[in-house]
Design a protein around this motif. Structure first.
Motif, PDB file in Angstrom:
ATOM      1  N   ALA A  35       0.842  -1.208   0.000  1.00 53.83           N
ATOM      2  CA  ALA A  35       0.000   0.000   0.000  1.00 53.83           C
ATOM      3  C   ALA A  35       0.870   1.249   0.000  1.00 53.83           C
ATOM      4  CB  ALA A  35      -0.920  -0.011   1.224  1.00 53.83           C
ATOM      5  N   GLU A  36       1.959   1.195   0.738  1.00 55.55           N
ATOM      6  CA  GLU A  36       2.871   2.347   0.793  1.00 55.55           C
ATOM      7  C   GLU A  36       3.495   2.599  -0.574  1.00 55.55           C
ATOM      8  OE1 GLU A  36       5.833   1.975   3.802  1.00 55.55           O
ATOM      9  OE2 GLU A  36       6.741   3.915   3.298  1.00 55.55           O
ATOM     10  N   VAL A  37       3.899   1.523  -1.243  1.00 55.35           N
ATOM     11  CA  VAL A  37       4.487   1.655  -2.586  1.00 55.35           C
ATOM     12  C   VAL A  37       3.481   2.315  -3.522  1.00 55.35           C
ATOM     13  CG1 VAL A  37       5.195   0.329  -4.625  1.00 55.35           C
ATOM     14  CG2 VAL A  37       6.136  -0.249  -2.375  1.00 55.35           C
ATOM     15  N   LEU A  38       2.229   1.841  -3.489  1.00 53.59           N
ATOM     16  CA  LEU A  38       1.215   2.399  -4.392  1.00 53.59           C
ATOM     17  C   LEU A  38       0.949   3.863  -4.100  1.00 53.59           C
ATOM     18  CD1 LEU A  38      -1.364  -0.528  -4.675  1.00 53.59           C
ATOM     19  CD2 LEU A  38       0.390   0.189  -6.308  1.00 53.59           C
ATOM     20  N   ARG A  39       0.930   4.217  -2.801  1.00 55.64           N
ATOM     21  CA  ARG A  39       0.676   5.612  -2.420  1.00 55.64           C
ATOM     22  C   ARG A  39       1.783   6.525  -2.952  1.00 55.64           C
ATOM     23  NH1 ARG A  39       0.233   4.485   2.645  1.00 55.64           N
ATOM     24  NH2 ARG A  39       2.158   5.447   3.356  1.00 55.64           N
ATOM     25  N   HIS A  40       3.017   6.112  -2.751  1.00 55.55           N
ATOM     26  CA  HIS A  40       4.135   6.935  -3.234  1.00 55.55           C
ATOM     27  C   HIS A  40       4.163   6.977  -4.759  1.00 55.55           C
ATOM     28  CE1 HIS A  40       5.717   7.789   0.660  1.00 55.55           C
ATOM     29  NE2 HIS A  40       5.953   6.523   0.942  1.00 55.55           N
ATOM     30  N   ARG A  41       3.837   5.844  -5.410  1.00 55.82           N
ATOM     31  CA  ARG A  41       3.848   5.846  -6.881  1.00 55.82           C
ATOM     32  C   ARG A  41       2.793   6.779  -7.459  1.00 55.82           C
ATOM     33  NH1 ARG A  41       4.781  -0.367  -8.740  1.00 55.82           N
ATOM     34  NH2 ARG A  41       7.051  -0.405  -8.434  1.00 55.82           N
ATOM     35  N   ASP A  42       1.627   6.850  -6.803  1.00 55.67           N
ATOM     36  CA  ASP A  42       0.577   7.783  -7.254  1.00 55.67           C
ATOM     37  C   ASP A  42       1.121   9.205  -7.272  1.00 55.67           C
ATOM     38  OD1 ASP A  42      -1.404   6.028  -7.744  1.00 55.67           O
ATOM     39  OD2 ASP A  42      -2.561   6.447  -5.925  1.00 55.67           O
ATOM     40  N   ARG A  43       1.789   9.556  -6.191  1.00 55.67           N
ATOM     41  CA  ARG A  43       2.332  10.924  -6.078  1.00 55.67           C
ATOM     42  C   ARG A  43       3.472  11.135  -7.077  1.00 55.67           C
ATOM     43  NH1 ARG A  43       1.785  15.905  -6.151  1.00 55.67           N
ATOM     44  NH2 ARG A  43       3.347  17.113  -5.039  1.00 55.67           N
ATOM     45  N   ILE A  44       4.316  10.111  -7.252  1.00 58.99           N
ATOM     46  CA  ILE A  44       5.412  10.209  -8.221  1.00 58.99           C
ATOM     47  C   ILE A  44       4.850  10.428  -9.625  1.00 58.99           C
ATOM     48  CG2 ILE A  44       7.171   8.804  -9.413  1.00 58.99           C
ATOM     49  CD1 ILE A  44       7.890   7.646  -6.617  1.00 58.99           C
ATOM     50  N   ASP A  45       3.781   9.685  -9.965  1.00 62.33           N
ATOM     51  CA  ASP A  45       3.170   9.857 -11.290  1.00 62.33           C
ATOM     52  C   ASP A  45       2.640  11.277 -11.461  1.00 62.33           C
ATOM     53  OD1 ASP A  45       3.783   7.279 -11.976  1.00 62.33           O
ATOM     54  OD2 ASP A  45       1.790   6.475 -11.550  1.00 62.33           O
ATOM     55  N   GLU A  46       2.035  11.815 -10.398  1.00 64.85           N
ATOM     56  CA  GLU A  46       1.511  13.180 -10.460  1.00 64.85           C
ATOM     57  C   GLU A  46       2.659  14.182 -10.621  1.00 64.85           C
ATOM     58  OE1 GLU A  46      -1.341  14.366 -10.942  1.00 64.85           O
ATOM     59  OE2 GLU A  46      -0.756  16.469 -10.647  1.00 64.85           O
ATOM     60  N   ILE A  47       3.740  13.969  -9.873  1.00 63.95           N
ATOM     61  CA  ILE A  47       4.899  14.864  -9.993  1.00 63.95           C
ATOM     62  C   ILE A  47       5.465  14.800 -11.409  1.00 63.95           C
ATOM     63  CG2 ILE A  47       7.315  15.156  -9.253  1.00 63.95           C
ATOM     64  CD1 ILE A  47       6.364  14.308  -6.415  1.00 63.95           C
ATOM     65  N   ASP A  48       5.554  13.598 -11.979  1.00 64.54           N
ATOM     66  CA  ASP A  48       6.078  13.468 -13.346  1.00 64.54           C
ATOM     67  C   ASP A  48       5.188  14.205 -14.346  1.00 64.54           C
ATOM     68  OD1 ASP A  48       8.327  12.078 -12.641  1.00 64.54           O
ATOM     69  OD2 ASP A  48       7.509  10.094 -13.084  1.00 64.54           O
ATOM     70  N   ARG A  49       3.859  14.092 -14.173  1.00 66.51           N
ATOM     71  CA  ARG A  49       2.953  14.825 -15.068  1.00 66.51           C
ATOM     72  C   ARG A  49       3.221  16.322 -14.988  1.00 66.51           C
ATOM     73  NH1 ARG A  49      -0.784  10.623 -14.243  1.00 66.51           N
ATOM     74  NH2 ARG A  49      -1.365  11.328 -12.174  1.00 66.51           N
ATOM     75  N   GLN A  50       3.389  16.818 -13.763  1.00 69.52           N
ATOM     76  CA  GLN A  50       3.631  18.256 -13.597  1.00 69.52           C
ATOM     77  C   GLN A  50       4.986  18.658 -14.192  1.00 69.52           C
ATOM     78  OE1 GLN A  50       3.047  19.551  -9.523  1.00 69.52           O
ATOM     79  NE2 GLN A  50       1.078  18.527  -9.380  1.00 69.52           N
TER      80      GLN A  50
END
Ligand code: ISJ
Length: 114
Positions: A35-50
């Motif tokens: 769950a922690e991996v998925l949470r951080h990956r969600d944010r990483i994906d958002e940061i990459d989009r930005q």
């Protein structure tokens, strides 16, 4: 007299094993880690989009500056300004920052260089 299975702790480990090492505790730990991996990956994906969006906007604005300068006979590039930018990234991000700056400038400059 309780049966041997009723002596087994509720977390699935053998009575002789330390707390947190049982099958259930390990499965719970793994689920939390997933769950922690998925949470951080969600944010990483958002940061990459930005980041991608910001790099695109930067390149567009940089090309407008370059076009404006060239329209009055100036050069496409301005090395003193580029050095300021390279230093800024280097100071903020360390050694790798210089490379990031060079790549950002390359993406902003287009293919032609000067
Ligand atoms: C955008 C400019 O033109 C060029 C592109 C730069 C950039 O992408 O940051 C910096 C200096 C110039 O080589 C500028 O002079 O500001």
């Amino acid at each position: 007299m309780p049966s041997p299975t009723s002596l087994r702790p509720a977390d699935g480990r053998a009575a002789s094993e330390p707390v947190g090492t049982g099958v259930r505790a390990q499965a719970e730990g793994a689920a939390e880690a997933d769950a922690e991996v998925l949470r951080h990956r969600d944010r990483i994906d958002e940061i990459d989009r930005q980041l991608i969006e910001l790099i695109r906007e930067r390149a567009e604005r940089s090309r407008m500056v370059q076009a404006a300068r060239m329209s009055t006979g100036g050069t496409r590039t301005h090395l003193a300004r580029e050095n300021q930018i390279i230093n800024r990234y280097g100071e903020a991000l360390g050694e790798g920052g210089t490379e990031v700056a060079l790549l950002v400038l390359r993406l902003s400059r287009g293919v032609a260089g000067r």
